[in-house]
Design a protein around this motif. Structure first.
Motif, short mmCIF file in Angstrom:
data_model
loop_
_atom_site.label_atom_id
_atom_site.label_comp_id
_atom_site.label_asym_id
_atom_site.label_seq_id
_atom_site.Cartn_x
_atom_site.Cartn_y
_atom_site.Cartn_z
N ILE A 78 15.78 34.19 -25.03
CA ILE A 78 16.13 35.58 -24.72
C ILE A 78 15.00 36.34 -24.02
O ILE A 78 15.26 37.20 -23.17
N ALA A 79 13.76 36.00 -24.34
CA ALA A 79 12.64 36.74 -23.76
C ALA A 79 12.03 36.06 -22.54
O ALA A 79 11.08 36.58 -21.94
N GLU A 80 12.58 34.91 -22.16
CA GLU A 80 12.01 34.17 -21.02
C GLU A 80 12.32 34.87 -19.70
O GLU A 80 13.33 35.56 -19.57
N GLN A 81 11.47 34.64 -18.72
CA GLN A 81 11.64 35.26 -17.41
C GLN A 81 12.20 34.30 -16.37
O GLN A 81 12.63 34.71 -15.31
N SER A 82 12.14 32.98 -16.69
CA SER A 82 12.55 32.00 -15.68
C SER A 82 13.08 30.74 -16.34
O SER A 82 12.73 30.43 -17.49
N LEU A 83 13.93 30.03 -15.61
CA LEU A 83 14.52 28.79 -16.10
C LEU A 83 14.74 27.86 -14.90
O LEU A 83 15.28 28.27 -13.87
N LEU A 84 14.31 26.60 -15.06
CA LEU A 84 14.58 25.59 -14.02
C LEU A 84 15.64 24.63 -14.54
O LEU A 84 15.69 24.31 -15.73
N VAL A 85 16.50 24.17 -13.63
CA VAL A 85 17.54 23.20 -13.98
C VAL A 85 17.46 22.05 -12.98
O VAL A 85 17.64 22.25 -11.77
N PHE A 86 17.18 20.83 -13.49
CA PHE A 86 17.07 19.64 -12.64
C PHE A 86 18.33 18.79 -12.74
O PHE A 86 18.78 18.45 -13.84
N GLY A 87 18.89 18.44 -11.60
CA GLY A 87 20.05 17.56 -11.55
C GLY A 87 19.96 16.61 -10.38
O GLY A 87 19.15 16.80 -9.47
N ARG A 88 20.81 15.59 -10.41
CA ARG A 88 20.75 14.57 -9.36
C ARG A 88 22.13 13.94 -9.21
O ARG A 88 22.93 13.94 -10.14
N GLY A 89 22.43 13.42 -8.01
CA GLY A 89 23.71 12.77 -7.80
C GLY A 89 24.85 13.75 -7.97
O GLY A 89 24.84 14.86 -7.42
N TYR A 90 25.83 13.36 -8.79
CA TYR A 90 26.97 14.25 -9.04
C TYR A 90 26.52 15.57 -9.66
O TYR A 90 27.18 16.60 -9.49
N ASN A 91 25.40 15.54 -10.36
CA ASN A 91 24.99 16.72 -11.13
C ASN A 91 23.92 17.57 -10.46
O ASN A 91 23.37 18.47 -11.09
N TYR A 92 23.65 17.32 -9.19
CA TYR A 92 22.85 18.29 -8.44
C TYR A 92 23.61 19.60 -8.36
O TYR A 92 23.05 20.69 -8.56
N ALA A 93 24.93 19.50 -8.12
CA ALA A 93 25.76 20.71 -8.07
C ALA A 93 25.77 21.42 -9.42
O ALA A 93 25.77 22.65 -9.50
N THR A 94 25.76 20.64 -10.52
CA THR A 94 25.72 21.25 -11.85
C THR A 94 24.45 22.05 -12.04
O THR A 94 24.47 23.14 -12.64
N ALA A 95 23.32 21.53 -11.54
CA ALA A 95 22.05 22.25 -11.64
C ALA A 95 22.12 23.56 -10.87
O ALA A 95 21.70 24.62 -11.36
N LEU A 96 22.69 23.51 -9.66
CA LEU A 96 22.80 24.72 -8.85
C LEU A 96 23.73 25.74 -9.51
O LEU A 96 23.41 26.93 -9.59
N GLU A 97 24.87 25.27 -10.00
CA GLU A 97 25.86 26.18 -10.57
C GLU A 97 25.39 26.74 -11.91
O GLU A 97 25.58 27.92 -12.21
N GLY A 98 24.76 25.90 -12.74
CA GLY A 98 24.23 26.38 -14.01
C GLY A 98 23.17 27.45 -13.80
O GLY A 98 23.17 28.48 -14.49
N VAL A 150 15.73 22.69 -17.98
CA VAL A 150 16.91 21.91 -18.35
C VAL A 150 16.99 20.70 -17.43
O VAL A 150 16.92 20.85 -16.20
N VAL A 151 17.13 19.52 -18.00
CA VAL A 151 17.31 18.30 -17.21
C VAL A 151 18.67 17.70 -17.58
O VAL A 151 18.96 17.48 -18.76
N ILE A 152 19.49 17.47 -16.57
CA ILE A 152 20.82 16.89 -16.80
C ILE A 152 20.70 15.38 -16.62
O ILE A 152 20.41 14.89 -15.52
N ALA A 153 20.89 14.65 -17.73
CA ALA A 153 20.66 13.20 -17.72
C ALA A 153 21.80 12.48 -18.42
O ALA A 153 21.59 11.70 -19.36
N THR A 154 23.01 12.74 -17.99
CA THR A 154 24.16 12.02 -18.54
C THR A 154 24.30 10.67 -17.84
O THR A 154 23.71 10.44 -16.78
N ARG A 155 25.10 9.79 -18.42
CA ARG A 155 25.20 8.41 -17.93
C ARG A 155 25.94 8.33 -16.60
O ARG A 155 27.12 8.62 -16.50
N ASP A 156 25.22 7.97 -15.56
CA ASP A 156 25.80 7.66 -14.25
C ASP A 156 24.79 6.82 -13.49
O ASP A 156 23.79 6.34 -14.08
N ALA A 157 24.99 6.64 -12.22
CA ALA A 157 24.10 5.79 -11.43
C ALA A 157 22.67 6.32 -11.36
O ALA A 157 21.74 5.56 -11.06
N CYS A 158 22.48 7.59 -11.64
CA CYS A 158 21.14 8.20 -11.56
C CYS A 158 20.46 8.32 -12.92
O CYS A 158 19.40 8.95 -13.03
#
Length: 685
Positions: free
Chosen positions: A537-557, A592-600
């Protein structure tokens, strides 16, 4: 981005209080679009269409929310002893919510904007007039004084200038008509707009026109005979003398509680409401020496549409906010999106997809030189999530374009291209400009929208309706996941003639059938995401890393957190981590790192290890059962989600991030349904 609403009762007695409440409620239904001020105009006393010039209209404008306007109106009414019980057999009122573009939020910059102190002409406007400075200079030279900083004010003043000049030149009793005045005004306007005109010179009449901004006419007949009539009966638009109520709105959500019978006003049309009827004229740029004329088009006979929306859809129900409601509606919206389109097959028949809106164009799409996805914001991200599966199943190169950038640089579009325009509203200004550009260049244009009858739906060669249901929250949630599913089905349809990918296609179809159940499962993380939001709640910034299918998830999140929680957030392609973003990593910055099971998956494991080595504060989203393999030494927070087919995983993975953005916003005390400076449908440039 502004909201427009108007109400005209004909041959049915309505008290002034009732008229005010209809206008106020119309504006309340448009609140979600985003705004910073509001205003209305009603008549000061009984008027008649035969009375010539009516008394000046009353105009009320207020900075802030609609309730501030309501309060100020009733205070003014009390101070002036205006009779709220006075009844009007015919009355035309207009209303507006403004999102500031030209001039700060203030009463003087709110709408309706006026021609003069006597309010001879009043206008409400959604859009931007790009040549307003030139028009303003000309009007100033003719003695007009401007009170606001808006581009809109030139419109009513130009109407008065046209009216005064026409009547000076008129002969005998012949007087310029309201439609002629508006036509001449339109001839001078450049830019995008939806306009409603009200004038004391034409009492009990309204004129609406549009170019590039949405506007609908709603018709409510009040006799049993007319309620039984066929929707194809053009008498709904005629001056038949029967009691009726007519509504104009920039959004169907303000109409559905009154009527489901609507007419989508087309670009260049002038709709004149008079004597209980609606005359439709066309502003035709192709005729006349000056390039424009007023003609009656064939579309005057077209049928009214029937809104599919229900009143319940624009209510919050058991939820506190629209965004919360729409996040939790996603299992149902996905079912609706897929209903009737997925074919399970039988013992000897393959599973397949049927998209009726594009089936006649599939051969052309398959022969395309390339497929170009074009969108903005969330719609662009949805297309990015679907790009890999479309490339895989079609074998056609797929490129991505942000609509505004394509238009700005006049990027090459060829006749051999298929261009796919993705927009929740179907009215996004930049996307519409890109569509016009693609049509000029001869490309096949496919629309993917959530709004039947929208500009993109009408002007593309073919398309697919998302069918996610009404989305009120400014931050798109259920439309995003439905867009991904529609584009996955598009990939299945295009690749349906390839035998080698049949097993893969059938696995995806099975995954689509199971997807609503999986989304319902991931929604159980609601409390867990609320707890995480409390930590951030008090943080000023957040990074979201995604790859492959989930690069879009990082951008949208990241976009969700940014637009509603007002917290800096950035979606980053994990493959680019070493090329700059790694410098930001320390023990305080949440990542946040998105690391669900896929080719990446293995590559994302490596990313996690490198971030951990630099003492990164990690939040890892992984597939259920993978917590031990992704969380190095138990040093990170883990979000476990169910596994689905890799191309559908973005639909699952975005849901926890939507929940996180929602809870962050509420805990920080912000209005999640009306984010600062944002609006639902970006219809201006």
């Amino acid at each position: 981005m502004c909201g427009i609403f108007a109400y005209l009762n004909f041959n049915i007695s309505r008290e002034r209080r009732y008229i005010l409440e209809v206008l106020f409620n119309g504006l309340r239904r448009l609140e979600y679009r985003g705004y910073d001020s509001a205003g209305i105009s009603i008549d000061s006393s009984l008027t008649s269409s035969n009375a010539g010039v009516a008394p000046p209209s009353l105009v009320f404008r207020q900075e802030g929310n609609i309730e501030s306007l309501v309060k100020s109106v009733y205070q003014d009414v009390a101070a002036t002893d205006l009779n709220l019980q006075e009844s009007f057999l015919i009355h035309a009122g207009i209303a507006h919510t403004r999102w500031a573009t030209h001039g700060e939020p203030a009463p003087r910059n709110s709408h309706p904007q006026s021609s003069d102190a006597g309010n001879e002409f009043l206008v409400v406007h959604n859009g931007v007039i790009t040549n307003y400075e030139v028009l303003k200079e000309s009007l100033v030279r003719h003695g007009f004084t401007f009170e606001s900083d808006t581009d809109t004010e030139v419109i009513p003043k130009l109407a008065k200038f046209v009216f005064d000049n026409a009547n000076e030149e008129g002969v005998g009793d012949k007087r310029v008509t309201f439609s002629q005045v508006v036509l001449e005004v339109m001839r001078h306007l450049e830019g995008a707009y939806a306009l409603i005109f009200k004038s004391r010179h034409y009492p009990n009449e309204l004129i609406a026109c549009k170019r590039g901004s949405p506007l609908l006419l709603g018709v409510k007949e009040l006799t049993e005979e007319d309620n039984r009539a066929s929707f194809n009966d053009s008498k709904f638009l005629s001056s038949n003398g029967e009691p009726k109520e007519l509504f104009l709105s920039s959004d169907p959500s303000a109409l559905v509680e009154h009527t489901k019978k609507v007419l989508v006003i087309e670009d260049g049309e002038v709709v004149h409401l008079k004597d209980g009827g609606a005359s439709i004229f066309k502003f035709d740029h192709a005729k006349g020496k000056g390039g424009e004329t007023l003609v009656r088009p064939a579309s005057v006979q077209r049928a009214l549409s029937v809104l599919e929306m229900e009143v319940e859809q624009i209510n919050k129900g058991k939820y506190e906010h629209y965004m919360q409601k729409e996040i939790h509606e996603q299992p149902e919206s996905l079912k609706t999106t897929m209903r009737g389109r997925l074919i399970r097959g039988g013992s000897c028949k393959a599973k397949s997809v049927l998209l009726g809106g594009i089936k006649d164009h599939l051969k052309t799409i398959r022969r395309s030189r390339r497929i170009v996805f074009i969108g903005c914001g969330t719609s662009y991200n949805a297309a990015l999530a679907a790009r890999p599966i479309l490339e895989e199943l079609s074998g056609i190169p797929v490129t991505m374009e942000i609509a505004s950038d394509l238009v700005d640089r006049q990027g090459p579009i060829y006749r051999e291209d298929t261009t796919v325009f993705v927009s929740q509203s179907g009215e996004t200004a930049d996307t519409l400009q890109a569509l016009e550009y693609a049509l000029e260049n001869g490309a096949l244009c496919v629309g993917i929208t959530n709004t039947v009858g929208s500009a993109i739906a009408r002007n593309t060669h073919c398309g697919v309706h998302i069918n996610a249901g009404c989305e009120i929250g400014v931050a798109s949630t259920k439309a995003y996941t439905s867009q991904i599913v529609v584009m996955a089905m598009l990939a299945l349809a295009i690749g349906d003639d390839t035998i080698s990918s049949q097993a893969r296609r059938e696995a995806i179809i099975d995954g689509l059938f199971d997807l609503p159940k999986k989304v319902k499962e991931v929604l159980k993380l609601d409390q867990e995401m609320k707890d995480l939001a409390q930590l951030l709640i008090a943080e000023q910034s957040l990074l979201v890393f995604g790859r492959g299918y989930n690069y879009a998830t990082a951008l949208e999140g990241a976009l969700k957190v940014k637009e509603v929680a007002l917290m800096h957030s950035e979606g980053i392609l994990a493959g680019e981590m070493k090329h700059g973003p790694l410098a930001l990593v320390d023990e305080t910055l949440p990542i946040v790192v998105i690391a669900t099971r896929d080719a990446c998956f293995s590559k994302q494991q490596s990313v996690i290890q490198q971030l951990h080595a630099r003492k990164g504060r990690l939040i890892v989203m992984c597939t259920k059962g993978d917590a031990a393999s992704v969380c190095v030494g138990g040093s990170c927070r883990v979000i476990e989600v169910p596994q689905v087919e890799d191309c559908l995983q973005p639909v699952i993975n975005i849901v926890p991030l939507q929940l996180l953005a929602y809870h962050l916003t509420v805990l920080r005390g912000y209005n999640v349904d009306q984010p600062r400076n944002l609006a639902k449908s970006v219809t201006t440039q």
